[in-house]
Write an enzyme that holds these catalytic residues in place. Structure first.
Site, PDB file in Angstrom:
ATOM      1  CE  LYS A  22      -0.399  -1.366  -2.002  1.00 22.62           C
ATOM      2  NZ  LYS A  22      -0.612  -1.288  -0.551  1.00 22.62           N
ATOM      3  CG  ASN A  23      -3.787   1.261  -1.069  1.00 25.68           C
ATOM      4  OD1 ASN A  23      -3.127   0.240  -0.861  1.00 25.68           O
ATOM      5  ND2 ASN A  23      -3.287   2.476  -0.972  1.00 25.68           N
ATOM      6  NE  ARG A  91      -0.020   0.128   8.979  1.00 27.15           N
ATOM      7  CZ  ARG A  91      -0.114   0.298  10.266  1.00 27.15           C
ATOM      8  NH1 ARG A  91       0.867   0.012  11.052  1.00 27.15           N
ATOM      9  NH2 ARG A  91      -1.233   0.763  10.789  1.00 27.15           N
ATOM     10  CB  CYS A 115       6.326   0.146   8.515  1.00 29.22           C
ATOM     11  SG  CYS A 115       5.493   1.556   7.846  1.00 29.22           S
ATOM     12  NE  ARG A 120       1.517   2.896   7.759  1.00 26.89           N
ATOM     13  CZ  ARG A 120       1.420   2.406   6.542  1.00 26.89           C
ATOM     14  NH1 ARG A 120       2.452   1.831   5.979  1.00 26.89           N
ATOM     15  NH2 ARG A 120       0.298   2.489   5.874  1.00 26.89           N
ATOM     16  N   PRO A 121       0.515   3.730  14.302  1.00 24.03           N
ATOM     17  CG  PRO A 121      -0.135   5.449  15.740  1.00 24.03           C
ATOM     18  CD  PRO A 121       0.675   5.166  14.505  1.00 24.03           C
ATOM     19  CB  ILE A 122      -3.913   0.020  15.011  1.00 18.77           C
ATOM     20  CG1 ILE A 122      -3.496  -0.856  16.214  1.00 18.77           C
ATOM     21  CG2 ILE A 122      -3.139  -0.383  13.780  1.00 18.77           C
ATOM     22  CD1 ILE A 122      -4.021  -2.293  16.098  1.00 18.77           C
ATOM     23  CG  ASP A 123      -4.167   5.777  18.064  1.00 20.87           C
ATOM     24  OD1 ASP A 123      -3.501   5.520  17.041  1.00 20.87           O
ATOM     25  OD2 ASP A 123      -4.576   6.916  18.334  1.00 20.87           O
ATOM     26  CD  GLN A 124      -7.659   7.904  16.316  1.00 20.89           C
ATOM     27  OE1 GLN A 124      -8.843   8.256  16.325  1.00 20.89           O
ATOM     28  NE2 GLN A 124      -6.822   8.203  17.291  1.00 20.89           N
ATOM     29  CG  ASP A 301       0.395   5.821  -0.988  1.00 17.37           C
ATOM     30  OD1 ASP A 301       1.124   5.955   0.012  1.00 17.37           O
ATOM     31  OD2 ASP A 301      -0.578   5.038  -1.021  1.00 17.37           O
ATOM     32  NE  ARG A 394       4.068  -4.279   0.707  1.00 13.24           N
ATOM     33  CZ  ARG A 394       4.087  -3.007   1.134  1.00 13.24           C
ATOM     34  NH1 ARG A 394       5.214  -2.395   1.325  1.00 13.24           N
ATOM     35  NH2 ARG A 394       2.971  -2.383   1.401  1.00 13.24           N
TER      36      ARG A 394
END
Ligand code: UD1
Length: 413
Positions: A22-23, A91, A115, A120-124, A301, A394
């Protein structure tokens, strides 16, 4: 939405085919937006995350269809999605940002909220896009990036998997050379880089902490078989460690699972790497200590599935979660089955107990749901796993069929 009735099961025996990762598939699907030509993805896993991302691809103007066991994507008419709901559903859809920006010079997505497992920020992701020359503007709960991308040196504050993938994709079409420092090294990054290279991208160093990308003016179509799912394989190895028995995890690759295999060996489980996949024999007999880390450290995980293993393993096992701030919610659910677990911030201490008893429990996230199914395999009576949100579908392809085929007692209700 799904519910599973799991009953105590005999030692699992037989073969489990491991699905495509999946990933790996999700970023590769987003990578298909980087070209006007057809991209063919072989054996995509039948997962709701893949179906959701496919709808988002379509909202981005991408034509999609299935042919034999392949998904074909064509993004010759790429556009920004109009309905932000399409992006908000999952996400991983933040990964369309890099390709949209690189090809259209503009990308807009709603900011993902927190979540179940953390903020889980997306600053990077945004810091890197900004280094590549994008203007970043926040409004109405979303972020808009505009600009023509130029190669740059990007230092990630932490080796984020998603940020590395997003920037890697954006940089393939940027003018000049990009270097991503402190990049993530997960096998899915190596697979994405190999996929992009098969489209004509010039990438060196994927799988190390410095990735160098020389931008090209366009990419072409390709056909790609992504790697096998190391997390699904690891989860099934944990199932074997719980019930005992003997499983062949067809297609699983030992080199992607070293940290788990060391831990299972420490616990007394036997592992054999064969050309067809990984063989796992026997039950966990000794306690173990797990510290989740970025690859090649122990994957976050697989922390929940290993906690299910620890519940009945004699002795005291210890878990330290360093990647996500709130990833022990399964502990309280496992406790409902009789597990002895104490959680203090990012540490969980599990005292193995000889008896677990079935109870109704709730899947709080994807891997937590899988852990509860595994624990149900060794709990007396019936464990009812309530997965109202459909987390398990999922990320696990027909988990009940795969476990039933090797003797697991599990029914989807
Ligand atoms: C990916 C995986 C997920 C796995 C995770 C960690 C996919 C689709 N998902 O998620 O299964 O659990 O890697 O191995 O591949 N962070 C920031 N700022 C950022 C980005 C990340 O602070 O801009 C933090 C996150 O909050 C988290 C940590 O970094 O604490 C790791 O996140 P990241 O590696 O980005 O995970 P994902 O790519 O979201």
């Amino acid at each position: 939405m799904a519910h599973y009735a799991v009953r105590e099961s005999p030692p699992l025996r037989g073969e489990i085919p491991i699905s495509t990762s999946k990933n790996a598939v999700l970023p590769i699907m987003c990578g298909a937006l980087l070209t006007r030509e057809d991209v063919r993805i072989e054996h995509p896993p039948d997962l709701t995350d893949v179906h959701t991302l496919r709808s988002l691809m379509e909202a981005c103007g991408c034509r999609t269809h299935c042919e034999q066991d392949a998904l074909i994507l064509n993004a010759s008419c790429l556009k920004n999605p109009q309905d932000e709901e399409d992006v908000r559903k999952m996400r991983a859809s933040v990964l369309v940002l890099g390709p949209l920006l690189a090809r259209l010079g503009e990308a807009r997505i709603p900011l993902p909220g927190g979540c179940a497992i953390g903020q889980r920020p997306i600053d990077q992701h945004l810091k890197g896009m900004s280094a590549l020359g994008a203007r970043v503007a926040f409004d109405h709960g979303g972020v808009t990036l505009t600009g023509c991308l130029r190669g740059a040196v990007i230092y990630l504050d932490m080796p984020s998997v998603g940020a590395t993938e997003n920037l890697l994709m954006a940089a393939t079409l940027a003018k000049g050379t990009t270097r991503i420092e402190n990049a993530a090294k997960e096998p899915e990054i190596v697979d994405l880089a190999a996929f992009l290279s098969s489209m004509g991208a010039k990438i060196a160093g994927a799988g190390t902490s410095t990735i160098t990308i020389e931008g090209v003016s366009e990419l072409h179509g390709t056909s790609w078989q992504p790697i096998a799912d190391r997390i699904e394989a690891g989860t099934m190895a944990c199932a074997c460690a719980i019930t005992g028995g003997e499983l062949l995890l067809r297609g699983a690759r030992a080199e992607h699972l070293r940290s788990l295999l060391f831990k299972l060996s420490e616990a007394g489980v036997h592992i054999k790497d064969t050309p067809g996949g990984l063989m796992v024999f026997g039950r966990a007999k000794q306690p173990f200590e797990i510290r989740t880390m970025v690859y090649p450290g122990f994957p976050t995980d697989l922390q929940a599935p290993m906690m299910a293993v620890a519940c009945k393993t004699p002795g005291t096992s210890v878990f330290l979660e360093t990647i996500f701030e709130n990833r022990f919610m399964h502990a309280a659910e496992l406790a409902r089955l009789g597990a002895h677990i104490r959680v203090e911030n990012r540490v969980s201490v599990v005292e193995g107990t000889p008896y677990l008893t079935g109870a109704p429990v709730r899947a709080t996230d994807l891997r937590a749901g899988a852990a509860l199914i595994l624990a149900g395999l060794c709990a007396e009576g019936e464990t009812l796993v309530d997965d109202e949100a459909g987390h398990i579908d999922r990320g696990y392809c027909h988990i009940e069929d795969k476990l039933c085929a090797v003797g697991g007692n599990i029914v989807r209700l």
